[in-house]
Every structure is written in C-alpha cells, then in structure tokens.
Motif scaffolding. Structure first.
Motif, short mmCIF file in Angstrom:
data_model
loop_
_atom_site.label_atom_id
_atom_site.label_comp_id
_atom_site.label_asym_id
_atom_site.label_seq_id
_atom_site.Cartn_x
_atom_site.Cartn_y
_atom_site.Cartn_z
N THR A 8 1.38 -2.68 13.77
CA THR A 8 1.02 -2.53 12.36
C THR A 8 2.20 -2.93 11.48
O THR A 8 3.34 -2.86 11.89
N TRP A 14 -0.58 -1.36 2.46
CA TRP A 14 -1.56 -1.74 3.48
C TRP A 14 -1.93 -0.54 4.33
O TRP A 14 -3.06 -0.40 4.76
N TYR A 17 -4.42 1.46 2.37
CA TYR A 17 -5.71 0.76 2.42
C TYR A 17 -6.39 1.02 3.77
O TYR A 17 -7.56 1.34 3.84
N ARG A 18 -5.61 0.88 4.86
CA ARG A 18 -6.13 1.11 6.21
C ARG A 18 -6.60 2.55 6.39
O ARG A 18 -7.61 2.81 7.02
N THR A 21 -10.01 2.80 4.36
CA THR A 21 -11.13 1.95 4.80
C THR A 21 -11.27 1.88 6.31
O THR A 21 -12.33 1.54 6.80
N ARG A 22 -10.17 2.11 7.04
CA ARG A 22 -10.11 1.93 8.49
C ARG A 22 -10.34 0.46 8.85
O ARG A 22 -10.82 0.13 9.92
N GLY A 24 -8.42 -3.66 8.30
CA GLY A 24 -7.19 -4.36 7.98
C GLY A 24 -7.33 -5.04 6.62
O GLY A 24 -8.37 -5.62 6.32
N ASP A 28 -2.73 -8.83 5.09
CA ASP A 28 -1.89 -8.49 6.24
C ASP A 28 -1.99 -9.58 7.31
O ASP A 28 -3.04 -9.78 7.88
N ALA A 31 -3.53 -8.58 10.62
CA ALA A 31 -4.96 -8.30 10.70
C ALA A 31 -5.65 -9.53 11.28
O ALA A 31 -6.25 -10.33 10.58
N SER A 95 -3.88 -2.73 -1.93
CA SER A 95 -3.40 -3.74 -0.99
C SER A 95 -2.52 -4.81 -1.64
O SER A 95 -1.50 -5.17 -1.08
#
Length: 113
Positions: A8, A14, A17-18, A21-22, A24, A28, A31, A95
């Motif tokens: 990661t 980021w 955000y991850r 939302t789970r 990428g 990034d 991702a 993000s």
C-alpha cells in the motif's frame, strides 16, 4: 489506522479513501487491475467518512501512546499539522488532496507560512 502491508502507498489521503470505500483510488499507482477500483474488499471493515480522518490522526496518536502530545488540535499539543489545498468535505475531495504546508512542532517543514 494505517498499514504495515508493504504493497500500500503511505499517502494518508488514499488510506482514508480506501478505509471508507474499500477500493483503491484511481490516482494510486499501486491500485493495479480494474477490480481494485470496482470490487469492494471486505466491506464489513469500511469506516464512515466522518470517522476515518479522526481514526488516522487521533487514533494513530492513541495507538502510539502519544494522545497527550499529538493527534488533535488541542492547547498543549504539539503543532504537527498539514494545511491542504482543499477542504476534506466529502469522499471526492480526499483522494486528490495535496499538502501545501506541513508543520512539525510548529515549525514549517514543507511550504511557506
């Protein structure tokens, strides 16, 4: 909040955000693969948007046994903070956010006062 998983990116925006939302973030470079952008990973571990920034700041301070020194904008805490180029008002602003000023113990380390 944070990761010791070496695939990661350390970008905290980021990570927030991850966490929400789970997925990428498109920005990034780690991702890789379309499924990273569309297939939710472990949805039950998602955080609410209102909780994720606090988990990243105050939560990390607590995990490091430093909650009396850092992690919140509080009188008596060190002035370790970042000024961003936009407010973090919703998931779409997280993000792409970029720091314009970084202070460590009140001293500018990046950017200008």
């Amino acid at each position: 909040m944070g990761s010791d998983w070496p695939v990661t990116d350390p970008n905290p925006f980021w990570a927030i955000y991850r966490a929400v939302t789970r997925l990428g973030p498109r920005q990034d470079p780690h991702a890789v693969g379309d499924e990273v952008l569309t297939d939710i990973l472990e949805a039950q571990h998602a955080h609410d948007f209102d909780v994720a920034p606090d988990a990243y700041t105050a939560g990390s301070a607590y995990a490091n046994h430093a909650e009396d020194e850092v992690g919140a904008l509080t009188v008596g805490h060190r002035a370790d903070l970042v000024v961003l180029d936009c407010p973090l008002t919703d998931l779409e602003t997280v993000s792409p956010a970029r720091p314009v000023l970084t202070l460590v113990d009140g001293e500018a380390m990046h950017g200008d006062l």
